[in-house]
Design an enzyme around this catalytic site. Structure first.
Site, PDB file in Angstrom:
ATOM      1  N   THR A  56      -5.881  -3.444   3.013  1.00 22.24           N
ATOM      2  CA  THR A  56      -6.215  -1.907   2.817  1.00 22.24           C
ATOM      3  C   THR A  56      -5.432  -1.197   1.754  1.00 22.24           C
ATOM      4  O   THR A  56      -4.697  -1.688   1.265  1.00 22.24           O
ATOM      5  CB  THR A  56      -5.755  -1.527   4.263  1.00 22.24           C
ATOM      6  OG1 THR A  56      -4.482  -1.595   4.549  1.00 22.24           O
ATOM      7  CG2 THR A  56      -6.680  -1.680   5.440  1.00 22.24           C
ATOM      8  N   ASP A  57      -5.938   0.118   1.477  1.00 20.75           N
ATOM      9  CA  ASP A  57      -5.330   0.965   0.454  1.00 20.75           C
ATOM     10  C   ASP A  57      -4.186   1.638   0.992  1.00 20.75           C
ATOM     11  O   ASP A  57      -4.019   2.918   0.458  1.00 20.75           O
ATOM     12  CB  ASP A  57      -6.476   1.769  -0.012  1.00 20.75           C
ATOM     13  CG  ASP A  57      -7.745   1.059  -0.395  1.00 20.75           C
ATOM     14  OD1 ASP A  57      -7.631  -0.028  -1.258  1.00 20.75           O
ATOM     15  OD2 ASP A  57      -8.851   1.275  -0.039  1.00 20.75           O
TER      16      ASP A  57
ATOM     17  N   SER B  25      -0.587   6.135   0.904  1.00 17.90           N
ATOM     18  CA  SER B  25      -1.810   5.991   0.472  1.00 17.90           C
ATOM     19  C   SER B  25      -2.017   5.823  -1.016  1.00 17.90           C
ATOM     20  O   SER B  25      -1.495   6.444  -1.827  1.00 17.90           O
ATOM     21  CB  SER B  25      -2.622   7.501   0.939  1.00 17.90           C
ATOM     22  OG  SER B  25      -3.998   7.460   0.213  1.00 17.90           O
ATOM     23  N   ARG B  26      -2.754   4.553  -1.209  1.00 18.45           N
ATOM     24  CA  ARG B  26      -2.396   4.022  -2.668  1.00 18.45           C
ATOM     25  C   ARG B  26      -3.482   4.592  -3.606  1.00 18.45           C
ATOM     26  O   ARG B  26      -3.398   4.543  -4.774  1.00 18.45           O
ATOM     27  CB  ARG B  26      -2.528   2.511  -2.676  1.00 18.45           C
ATOM     28  CG  ARG B  26      -1.503   1.845  -1.965  1.00 18.45           C
ATOM     29  CD  ARG B  26      -1.464   0.419  -2.159  1.00 18.45           C
ATOM     30  NE  ARG B  26      -0.362  -0.061  -1.040  1.00 18.45           N
ATOM     31  CZ  ARG B  26      -0.817  -0.803  -0.075  1.00 18.45           C
ATOM     32  NH1 ARG B  26      -2.169  -1.086   0.091  1.00 18.45           N
ATOM     33  NH2 ARG B  26      -0.042  -1.059   0.778  1.00 18.45           N
ATOM     34  N   VAL B  27      -4.836   5.019  -2.984  1.00 20.60           N
ATOM     35  CA  VAL B  27      -5.728   5.635  -3.775  1.00 20.60           C
ATOM     36  C   VAL B  27      -6.176   7.151  -3.764  1.00 20.60           C
ATOM     37  O   VAL B  27      -6.803   7.585  -4.473  1.00 20.60           O
ATOM     38  CB  VAL B  27      -7.040   4.680  -3.700  1.00 20.60           C
ATOM     39  CG1 VAL B  27      -6.603   3.400  -4.426  1.00 20.60           C
ATOM     40  CG2 VAL B  27      -7.588   4.664  -2.480  1.00 20.60           C
TER      41      VAL B  27
END
Ligand code: ATP
Ligand code: MG
Length: 509
Positions: free
Chosen positions: A337-338, A363-365
């Site tokens: 997941t991101d 939250s990476r994006v």
């Protein structure tokens, strides 16, 4: 005289002209049946994931193709099929009914209605297993998906097309976050799909009731396989839900899909694999359990404008045991997941709800999709909270506090209180901006400790009633000017004086 050679030649010629029909059906017989698994001999030309027709009208899914037999799982009729029964290949793989007609309905993973509102006729279907969009067909995640939960939208923002894991022990509010997010999509033009995998029927009934009373069923479809459903149904449920989501995504729409939860999905797959006698690996899961989830979650994407710009945002849920996020399934899904929202029982039990552990959640994006104004004012939030937590742990040992430390501690506690949020109480973006501005200013020093939640609720009511002009002036995608900030703080101060009465600062911790 008849020449036998002529006949032979003639026959050969005729045979060579016979065209193969499109579907080749073959027939086999069951040589083993038990626990929903059947073994068939005599079938030829079967493909992986092909739907098989068992005598008596039962369906099975071919999963193990071996040189002298085919292993398949039954969707129904476990106790009805017998040794020697005929099995026919169908030449088709599993399909899920799709269409707008499914919104507002509760269906099983094959698209059959479970809500007693009559059969669903759509005339359309999509394969349950489908390749993920290619890299070139994907676009950048650039539009936010508001959850309505302050702690998440400010610090762990989610973008449309993102995959954000919700992870935590049992009873830590995982489902609550997903359900609140669905409720918050009202009027946002997002189609929601809630996939329930292996849950108790009672929990599912509660969730459905919540969605219904919140008016969310209009744009939501619930795909469910409860704990007492056949294991293969639990196994295909998320893929079926995803097929439905893809139908909308490829039309250019935005979809939110919740998989509640993938731990139970992995357990169902493990049960199936062990019964199929596949080799067991770590924690007795089969070797391909990573692929099980990666091929599912990769199908959630943001499509490029050329492909219609639709998106599937996935919120998979994973349950941990005693907070162990380094177990097999959690680490797998975290890496796919991101980002993740990590919920902690300790926080939950101490009243911090939603029990988000800010330090371990990322939250990476989503950051690039966050509303500009929120991004600006919540930049310091994580750091402030981290500083507070560090200090709070350290202060358990000492008693003498100087005024500055006392202030940091008091502010930190109040900031934490601001991030507490009741279930079903979703904030709009403008309300979030007001709360973020006030909670990071001097005004918060004046609010009596333990009264922060009450004050915040009251403040928002007060703003809606008396200072709508200020709410109107906030542009979530622009800058918050110093002047506007000042006015908001002045209004917050006004309301504080009104509630506290004497207007004096209360700095008790
Ligand atoms: P399970 O492991 O059983 O699936 P879960 O992690 O999904 O549990 P929930 O069912 O969402 O947890 O929530 C557990 C309980 O906590 C529920 O009774 C719910 O009403 C309550 N709860 C969840 N979030 C909040 C909140 N923000 N404020 C108050 N109560 C909450
Ligand atoms: Mg739950």
């Amino acid at each position: 005289m008849i020449d036998l050679n002529d006949i032979g030649r003639g026959l050969k010629e005729k045979i060579s002209k016979v065209k193969e029909s499109g579907i080749q059906r073959s027939t086999g017989r069951i040589v083993y049946s038990g626990d929903g698994i059947i073994k068939i001999t005599g079938l030829s030309g079967v493909q992986y994931n092909e739907l098989l027709d068992v005598r008596g009208g039962y369906q099975a899914l071919a999963l193990n193709l071996e040189h002298d037999s085919v292993g398949a799982v039954l969707f129904s009729g476990e106790d009805k099929v017998r040794f020697g029964d005929y099995v026919y290949s169908t030449g088709t793989t599993l399909e899920m009914k799709v269409g707008e007609e499914l919104l507002g309905r509760i269906v099983d993973p094959l698209g059959n209605a479970l809500d007693g509102l009559g059969e669903i006729v759509t005339g359309k279907s999509r394969p349950v297993e489908y390749p993920a969009p290619a890299i070139m067909d994907r676009g950048k995640v650039n539009k936010p998906l508001q959850t309505g939960i302050l702690a998440i939208d400010s610090m762990i923002p989610i973008g449309r097309g993102q995959r954000e894991l919700i992870i935590g022990d049992r009873q830590t509010g995982k489902t609550a976050i997903a359900v609140d997010t669905i409720l918050n999509q009202k009027g946002e033009n997002v189609i929601c799909i809630y996939v329930s995998i292996g849950q108790k029927a009672s929990s599912l009934a509660k969730t459905v009731n919540t969605l219904r009373s919140g008016g969310a069923m209009e744009y939501t479809c619930v795909v469910c396989s409860t704990a007492d459903d056949a294991v293969p149904l639990q196994y295909i449920a998320p893929y079926s839900g995803c097929a439905l989501a893809e139908y909308f995504m490829y039309q250019g729409k935005d979809v939110l899909i919740v998989y509640d939860d993938l731990s139970k999905h992995a357990v169902a797959y493990r049960a199936m694999s062990l019964l199929l006698k596949r080799p067991a690996g770590r924690e007795a899961y089969p070797g391909d359990v990573f692929y099980l989830h990666s091929r599912l979650l990769e199908r959630s994407a943001k499509l490029s404008e050329a492909k219609g710009g639709g998106s599937i945002t996935a919120l998979p849920i994973v349950e941990t045991l005693a907070g162990d996020i380094s177990a097999y399934i959690p680490t797998n899904v975290i890496s796919i997941t991101d980002g993740q929202i990590y919920l902690e029982s300790e926080l939950f039990n101490s009243g911090v709800r939603p029990a988000v552990n800010v330090g371990l959640s990322v939250s990476r994006v989503g950051g690039s999709a966050q509303r500009k104004a929120i991004r600006k004012i919540s930049g310091q939030l994580r750091i402030n909270l981290a500083q507070y937590r560090e200090l709070a742990i350290f202060m358990q040992f000492g008693s003498d506090l100087d005024a500055e430390t006392q202030k940091t501690l008091s502010r930190g506690a109040k900031l934490t209180d601001t991030l507490k949020q009741r279930q079903y109480l979703n904030y709009s973006v403008k309300e979030m901006i007001v709360l973020l501005i006030v909670s990071q200013s001097e005004v918060i020093d004046g609010i009596p400790a333990k009264k922060v939640t009450e004050y915040n609720d009251g403040l928002l009511d007060y703003m809606r009633m008396n200072r709508q002009d200020l709410l109107d002036a906030i542009d979530p995608d622009g800058e918050i000017s110093e002047e506007l900030r000042g006015k908001i703080l002045a209004a917050a101060e006004d309301y504080l004086n009104y509630t506290v009465g004497d207007g004096e600062a209360h700095t008790d911790v």
